[in-house]
Design a protein around this motif. Sequence first.
Motif, PDB file in Angstrom:
ATOM      1  N   UNK A 213       0.810  -1.217   0.000  1.00  0.00           N
ATOM      2  CA  UNK A 213       0.000   0.000   0.000  1.00  0.00           C
ATOM      3  C   UNK A 213       0.848   1.274   0.000  1.00  0.00           C
ATOM      4  N   UNK A 214       1.890   1.306   0.862  1.00  0.00           N
ATOM      5  CA  UNK A 214       2.671   2.543   0.998  1.00  0.00           C
ATOM      6  C   UNK A 214       3.398   2.907  -0.299  1.00  0.00           C
ATOM      7  N   UNK A 215       4.081   1.974  -0.984  1.00  0.00           N
ATOM      8  CA  UNK A 215       4.703   2.357  -2.265  1.00  0.00           C
ATOM      9  C   UNK A 215       3.705   2.859  -3.301  1.00  0.00           C
ATOM     10  N   UNK A 216       2.506   2.254  -3.338  1.00  0.00           N
ATOM     11  CA  UNK A 216       1.482   2.746  -4.267  1.00  0.00           C
ATOM     12  C   UNK A 216       1.115   4.184  -3.938  1.00  0.00           C
ATOM     13  N   UNK A 217       0.975   4.450  -2.650  1.00  0.00           N
ATOM     14  CA  UNK A 217       0.574   5.793  -2.201  1.00  0.00           C
ATOM     15  C   UNK A 217       1.674   6.826  -2.431  1.00  0.00           C
ATOM     16  N   UNK A 218       2.940   6.390  -2.345  1.00  0.00           N
ATOM     17  CA  UNK A 218       4.065   7.331  -2.450  1.00  0.00           C
ATOM     18  C   UNK A 218       4.683   7.391  -3.844  1.00  0.00           C
ATOM     19  N   UNK A 219       4.167   6.605  -4.788  1.00  0.00           N
ATOM     20  CA  UNK A 219       4.677   6.681  -6.146  1.00  0.00           C
ATOM     21  C   UNK A 219       5.700   5.635  -6.515  1.00  0.00           C
ATOM     22  N   UNK A 220       5.803   4.555  -5.744  1.00  0.00           N
ATOM     23  CA  UNK A 220       6.694   3.454  -6.082  1.00  0.00           C
ATOM     24  C   UNK A 220       7.990   3.461  -5.291  1.00  0.00           C
ATOM     25  N   UNK A 221       8.695   2.324  -5.352  1.00  0.00           N
ATOM     26  CA  UNK A 221       9.937   2.192  -4.586  1.00  0.00           C
ATOM     27  C   UNK A 221      11.034   3.114  -5.108  1.00  0.00           C
ATOM     28  N   UNK A 222      11.027   3.387  -6.415  1.00  0.00           N
ATOM     29  CA  UNK A 222      12.032   4.300  -6.952  1.00  0.00           C
ATOM     30  C   UNK A 222      11.948   5.666  -6.299  1.00  0.00           C
TER      31      UNK A 222
END
Length: 516
Positions: A213-222
């Motif tokens: 959920x958090x990477x989706x919300x923040x725009x990805x791991x990159x």
Amino acid sequence: MTFNWATFGVFLGLLLLITVLGFIASRWRRAKEANQLDEWALGGRTFGPFITWFLLGGDLYSAYTLIAVPAAIYSMGAFGFYSVPNAIVLYALGFVFLPKLVALAHRKGYVTLTDFVSDRFGSKALSLAITITGLLATLPYLALQLVGLEVIFGSLGLGGSAGDSWLLRDLPLLIAFAVLAAYTYSAGLRAPALIAFVKDGLTYLVVIVAVIYIPIKLGGFGTIFEHGAHALSAKTASAGGNPAIAVEPSVYLTLALGSGMAFFLYPHAITGVFASRGAKTVRRNMSVLPIYTVLLGFVALLGMMALAIGIKPKDGNPQYAVPQLLAELFPHWFVGIAFAAIAMSALVPAAIMAIAAGNLVSRNLYREFRSKPVSAKSETLLSKIVSVLVKLGALVFVLTLDTNFALNFQLLGGIWILQTLPTVLFGLFTRKFADRKALLAGLIVAVVYGTWAAYEVKTGTGAPFGGSTAKPFFLESPIYIAISALLLNLVVVVLGSLLARAVRTRVPAPVPESVN
């Protein structure tokens, strides 16, 4: 952090659930001979692969692991990932020696690692040294579980403020201690074994949801790693090139190696292993437990996510980074689940550690050095009482001292416990070579050196015991003190054993008198 009724309601409901499970566990898989130490402290040695997997997972991955690993990433960047190769080392080493040790424990009735050492070497002095080392290494580790609970209660907005009375401020921790002590006394190892099912399930749920959920919300791991790297660079610059962040590769390597080699020497880890049904069960678990390492890597990533969104931990304490990250990005009810999972991750290992300490005192101090025979009932009763007193001592430690000291002493505990490795491995595989006096000398020399080297490491204020890495005289780079102490230990053991063998061969055997 502010109090929220929805978060607290879910948190309280889940803790009440495991409290009920803790007391129900006293009747779970219970044998007729309930007063035997094997029954209370090791669950009757009947745990199969499935239960053992959850029990060891609950034992290995504690609240402080779930809080401290991402806190290390938050504070020092990639260095915090040392815990991942550390876990790989511990399972590989466990696969080599634990099945044989468990087979011996079942055949000869060992309850503690000291029982094994006493049987193999027949030295009361060496056995006493192993017992004391295990106790000293366990106590600060237990205190750190209560520190983890304290962080969660603070994140919930419980416990009052700094200006309140100590009773109001620490009341939640006192209540949690009382409940933990009660069901541990009643059910023994069965309580954490049963609770571990809930704890591990919730932990997996929270971590998997968070890393999706958090990477989706923040725009990805990159994006997360890019923003996290900028935040870490800014932190390094503001600290004037903080040397704590620029850790040398030798430190990373030796800390991962030493921590992994030490873990299954801790009394609570041995307690979980000895509770298994047999060597085959342990071998299977050493093969599948690395799945938890994947979880640990995901947990570490939470520290980078906290850096990426600019979390400012409460009181500047990085241990609050993950709780604040979860509270900021998830709905209140899910935060309650997450905080409950972390709290359970303190209660399960804390119970096992207290049981392990009780076993050492009742089996290897009281029974070993008492002049009169000790009944199984009195031995078990003393172990129960000590398990409560140990938790009480850890609670006093947490409430009266700066918890930074707890962390430093826990690091010191790792240095100490690793020095029991030569005794264990020589006892299992090459008993004829190692002399028991040489093993004792090696242990004492290494513990004294390790303690002195750790004392010489200063904090930012100049206080001693500021860390666990130092530069030994034979290297140009700093390493984990436990490794340099272990090398010294092995040198003393090898030279001492060779000297003892030389002395024995030079002393002629007594010539029997002639019958004439």
